[in-house]
Design an enzyme around this catalytic site. Structure first.
Site, PDB file in Angstrom:
ATOM      1  N   ILE A   1       0.836  -1.209   0.000  1.00 48.52           N
ATOM      2  CA  ILE A   1       0.000   0.000   0.000  1.00 48.52           C
ATOM      3  C   ILE A   1       0.866   1.253   0.000  1.00 48.52           C
ATOM      4  O   ILE A   1       1.889   1.302   0.699  1.00 48.52           O
ATOM      5  CB  ILE A   1      -0.975  -0.012   1.215  1.00 48.52           C
ATOM      6  CG1 ILE A   1      -1.870   1.239   1.185  1.00 48.52           C
ATOM      7  CG2 ILE A   1      -0.248  -0.154   2.541  1.00 48.52           C
ATOM      8  CD1 ILE A   1      -3.030   1.181   2.167  1.00 48.52           C
TER       9      ILE A   1
ATOM     10  N   TYR B   1      -6.548  18.337  -8.373  1.00 50.85           N
ATOM     11  CA  TYR B   1      -7.016  17.129  -7.674  1.00 50.85           C
ATOM     12  C   TYR B   1      -8.078  16.405  -8.520  1.00 50.85           C
ATOM     13  O   TYR B   1      -7.991  15.191  -8.736  1.00 50.85           O
ATOM     14  CB  TYR B   1      -7.578  17.528  -6.306  1.00 50.85           C
ATOM     15  CG  TYR B   1      -7.992  16.354  -5.438  1.00 50.85           C
ATOM     16  CD1 TYR B   1      -7.042  15.481  -4.927  1.00 50.85           C
ATOM     17  CD2 TYR B   1      -9.333  16.129  -5.122  1.00 50.85           C
ATOM     18  CE1 TYR B   1      -7.417  14.411  -4.134  1.00 50.85           C
ATOM     19  CE2 TYR B   1      -9.711  15.059  -4.321  1.00 50.85           C
ATOM     20  CZ  TYR B   1      -8.751  14.211  -3.829  1.00 50.85           C
ATOM     21  OH  TYR B   1      -9.118  13.139  -3.043  1.00 50.85           O
TER      22      TYR B   1
ATOM     23  N   LYS C   1      -7.609  12.612 -10.219  1.00 52.11           N
ATOM     24  CA  LYS C   1      -8.476  11.483  -9.832  1.00 52.11           C
ATOM     25  C   LYS C   1      -9.259  10.967 -11.045  1.00 52.11           C
ATOM     26  O   LYS C   1      -9.490   9.765 -11.178  1.00 52.11           O
ATOM     27  CB  LYS C   1      -9.421  11.904  -8.704  1.00 52.11           C
ATOM     28  CG  LYS C   1      -8.705  12.141  -7.366  1.00 52.11           C
ATOM     29  CD  LYS C   1      -7.987  10.892  -6.865  1.00 52.11           C
ATOM     30  CE  LYS C   1      -7.382  11.072  -5.491  1.00 52.11           C
ATOM     31  NZ  LYS C   1      -6.618   9.902  -5.023  1.00 52.11           N
TER      32      LYS C   1
ATOM     33  N   VAL D   1     -13.970  11.332   4.612  1.00 53.81           N
ATOM     34  CA  VAL D   1     -13.393  10.595   5.742  1.00 53.81           C
ATOM     35  C   VAL D   1     -12.584  11.549   6.628  1.00 53.81           C
ATOM     36  O   VAL D   1     -11.862  12.422   6.119  1.00 53.81           O
ATOM     37  CB  VAL D   1     -12.489   9.446   5.223  1.00 53.81           C
ATOM     38  CG1 VAL D   1     -12.098   8.522   6.374  1.00 53.81           C
ATOM     39  CG2 VAL D   1     -13.178   8.660   4.112  1.00 53.81           C
TER      40      VAL D   1
HETATM   41  N1  LIG Z   1     -10.242  11.934   3.335  1.00 56.93           N
HETATM   42  C1  LIG Z   1     -11.192  12.021   2.411  1.00 56.93           C
HETATM   43  O1  LIG Z   1     -12.307  12.539   2.682  1.00 56.93           O
HETATM   44  C2  LIG Z   1     -10.970  11.473   1.041  1.00 56.93           C
HETATM   45  C3  LIG Z   1     -12.045  11.501   0.140  1.00 56.93           C
HETATM   46  C4  LIG Z   1     -11.862  10.995  -1.141  1.00 56.93           C
HETATM   47  C5  LIG Z   1     -10.654  10.438  -1.495  1.00 56.93           C
HETATM   48  N2  LIG Z   1      -9.615  10.423  -0.615  1.00 56.93           N
HETATM   49  C6  LIG Z   1      -8.348   9.820  -1.054  1.00 56.93           C
HETATM   50  O2  LIG Z   1      -7.906   8.881  -0.095  1.00 56.93           O
HETATM   51  C7  LIG Z   1      -6.486   8.779  -0.129  1.00 56.93           C
HETATM   52  C8  LIG Z   1      -5.937   8.930   1.294  1.00 56.93           C
HETATM   53  O3  LIG Z   1      -6.316  10.219   1.779  1.00 56.93           O
HETATM   54  P1  LIG Z   1      -6.354  10.589   3.329  1.00 56.93           P
HETATM   55  O4  LIG Z   1      -7.574  11.386   3.538  1.00 56.93           O
HETATM   56  O5  LIG Z   1      -6.093   9.393   4.152  1.00 56.93           O
HETATM   57  O6  LIG Z   1      -5.114  11.596   3.379  1.00 56.93           O
HETATM   58  P2  LIG Z   1      -4.010  11.854   4.526  1.00 56.93           P
HETATM   59  O7  LIG Z   1      -4.577  11.645   5.865  1.00 56.93           O
HETATM   60  O8  LIG Z   1      -3.436  13.172   4.164  1.00 56.93           O
HETATM   61  O9  LIG Z   1      -2.951  10.690   4.257  1.00 56.93           O
HETATM   62  C9  LIG Z   1      -2.252  10.657   3.057  1.00 56.93           C
HETATM   63  C10 LIG Z   1      -1.298   9.471   3.040  1.00 56.93           C
HETATM   64  O10 LIG Z   1      -0.493   9.585   1.850  1.00 56.93           O
HETATM   65  C11 LIG Z   1       0.878   9.676   2.211  1.00 56.93           C
HETATM   66  N3  LIG Z   1       1.577  10.634   1.369  1.00 56.93           N
HETATM   67  C12 LIG Z   1       1.227  11.926   1.132  1.00 56.93           C
HETATM   68  N4  LIG Z   1       2.168  12.508   0.358  1.00 56.93           N
HETATM   69  C13 LIG Z   1       3.128  11.564   0.123  1.00 56.93           C
HETATM   70  C14 LIG Z   1       4.336  11.562  -0.587  1.00 56.93           C
HETATM   71  N5  LIG Z   1       4.793  12.647  -1.224  1.00 56.93           N
HETATM   72  N6  LIG Z   1       5.064  10.430  -0.609  1.00 56.93           N
HETATM   73  C15 LIG Z   1       4.649   9.322   0.042  1.00 56.93           C
HETATM   74  N7  LIG Z   1       3.498   9.256   0.726  1.00 56.93           N
HETATM   75  C16 LIG Z   1       2.744  10.364   0.768  1.00 56.93           C
HETATM   76  C17 LIG Z   1       0.885  10.160   3.655  1.00 56.93           C
HETATM   77  O11 LIG Z   1       2.038   9.694   4.324  1.00 56.93           O
HETATM   78  P3  LIG Z   1       3.282  10.625   4.722  1.00 56.93           P
HETATM   79  O12 LIG Z   1       2.768  11.977   5.095  1.00 56.93           O
HETATM   80  O13 LIG Z   1       3.909   9.854   5.837  1.00 56.93           O
HETATM   81  O14 LIG Z   1       4.129  10.646   3.496  1.00 56.93           O
HETATM   82  C18 LIG Z   1      -0.356   9.463   4.219  1.00 56.93           C
HETATM   83  O15 LIG Z   1      -0.048   8.158   4.610  1.00 56.93           O
HETATM   84  C19 LIG Z   1      -6.010   9.876  -1.093  1.00 56.93           C
HETATM   85  O16 LIG Z   1      -5.719   9.325  -2.354  1.00 56.93           O
HETATM   86  C20 LIG Z   1      -7.198  10.799  -1.192  1.00 56.93           C
HETATM   87  O17 LIG Z   1      -7.236  11.501  -2.418  1.00 56.93           O
HETATM   88  C21 LIG Z   1      -9.751  10.943   0.651  1.00 56.93           C
END
Ligand SMILES: NC(=O)c1ccc[n+]([C@@H]2O[C@H](COP(=O)([O-])OP(=O)(O)OC[C@H]3O[C@@H](n4cnc5c(N)ncnc54)[C@H](OP(=O)(O)O)[C@@H]3O)[C@@H](O)[C@H]2O)c1
Length: 240
Positions: free
Chosen positions: A7, A145, A149, A180
């Site tokens: 992952i 963004y 996507k 989320v």
């Molecule tokens: N939260 C929502 O409501 C939502 C809705 C729709 C889709 N999504 C999608 O769900 C996925 C996860 O989002 P999330 O909400 O869990 O975001 P998050 O809390 O910001 O977590 C993002 C994850 O990606 C990693 N990441 C970010 N930049 C990185 C980089 N340059 N290199 C390596 N790893 C990186 C971060 O780890 P590090 O910081 O340790 O690198 C973290 O583990 C994303 O693709 C997002 O677009 C989220």
């Protein structure tokens, strides 16, 4: 026989919830992100900036050195790491390349490398792309963004056609996780109306406790991965 999850972005947020779900079902987990989650002791965590794609294929190839194809029952790659990048009108955004690399180029390279490395494997092979409703709905202030996507969705559908035409090809789907409660949502709420016209809706979702929880979403994503009735190339909303 081993069950394996690889992952991106497992250190926090939805990725953390996904890892919890797969770990509790006996999967070996390999997570790639910039920082480690100290709470996870029984997984392999690789620190790598996925907005830089140099060395990415080699990194995944290195992970595969841990596996023997004949001893694997199932292997899943989840392209989860993603970012909104800067929020605002496209003419005000200066980190376009970094966001496109992380959200689109990296999943394309990981998908390509994963399919190549598992070509002759007899086990169940799966790729799950974490997409977003923003792939289909334009939001004022999220041009990069939304575009990245949408690209992920089309990549999912196209690779599915290619893989469906070969014997024991990879099954690839995209999942929209819903809204989320993660750092990504906190970042949205910290923006302003000038940069992000829809901010009020996201403030209200938080105020009314309407955000989904990453642990619950992780369990749903695991259940979707197990569902053999889902068609190759499907785009699935967790809420449904
Ligand atoms: N939260 C929502 O409501 C939502 C809705 C729709 C889709 N999504 C999608 O769900 C996925 C996860 O989002 P999330 O909400 O869990 O975001 P998050 O809390 O910001 O977590 C993002 C994850 O990606 C990693 N990441 C970010 N930049 C990185 C980089 N340059 N290199 C390596 N790893 C990186 C971060 O780890 P590090 O910081 O340790 O690198 C973290 O583990 C994303 O693709 C997002 O677009 C989220």
């Amino acid at each position: 026989m081993a069950k394996i999850l690889i992952i991106s972005g497992g250190s926090k947020g939805i990725g953390e919830g996904i890892i919890e779900a797969y770990l509790s079902e006996g999967f070996q987990v390999y997570s790639i992100s910039r920082t480690k989650n100290e709470g996870f002791k029984a997984i392999t965590q690789i620190e790598f900036d996925l907005s830089k794609t140099d060395g990415l294929a080699a990194l995944l190839t290195g992970v595969f050195k841990n596996f023997k194809s004949t001893e694997v029952e199932k292997i899943t790659l989840i392209n989860n790491a993603g970012t909104l990048g800067q929020i605002g009108k496209i003419e005000d955004i200066s980190d376009i390349e970094k966001t496109v690399q992380l959200n689109t180029v990296t999943p394309l390279i990981l998908t390509s490398t994963f399919i190549s490395l598992t070509k002759n494997w007899a086990c169940e092979k799966k790729i799950i792309n974490i997409s977003s409703g923003a792939a289909q709905k334009p939001y004022h202030g999220w041009s990069i963004y939304c575009a990245t996507k949408a690209a992920i969705d089309m990549m999912t559908k196209t690779v599915a056609i290619e893989q469906s035409s070969i014997e024991n090809g990879v099954k690839i789907i995209a999942i929209y996780p819903g809204v989320v409660d993660t750092e990504m949502q906190a970042k949205i709420r910290k923006s302003d109306k000038e940069s992000f016209a829809n901010i009020d809706r996201f403030l209200e979702l938080k105020a009314t406790n309407s955000l989904a929880n990453a642990t619950t979403v992780g369990k749903h994503i695991f259940a979707i991965d197990q569902d053999k009735n889902i068609e190759n190339g499907a785009l699935i909303r967790v809420e449904e």
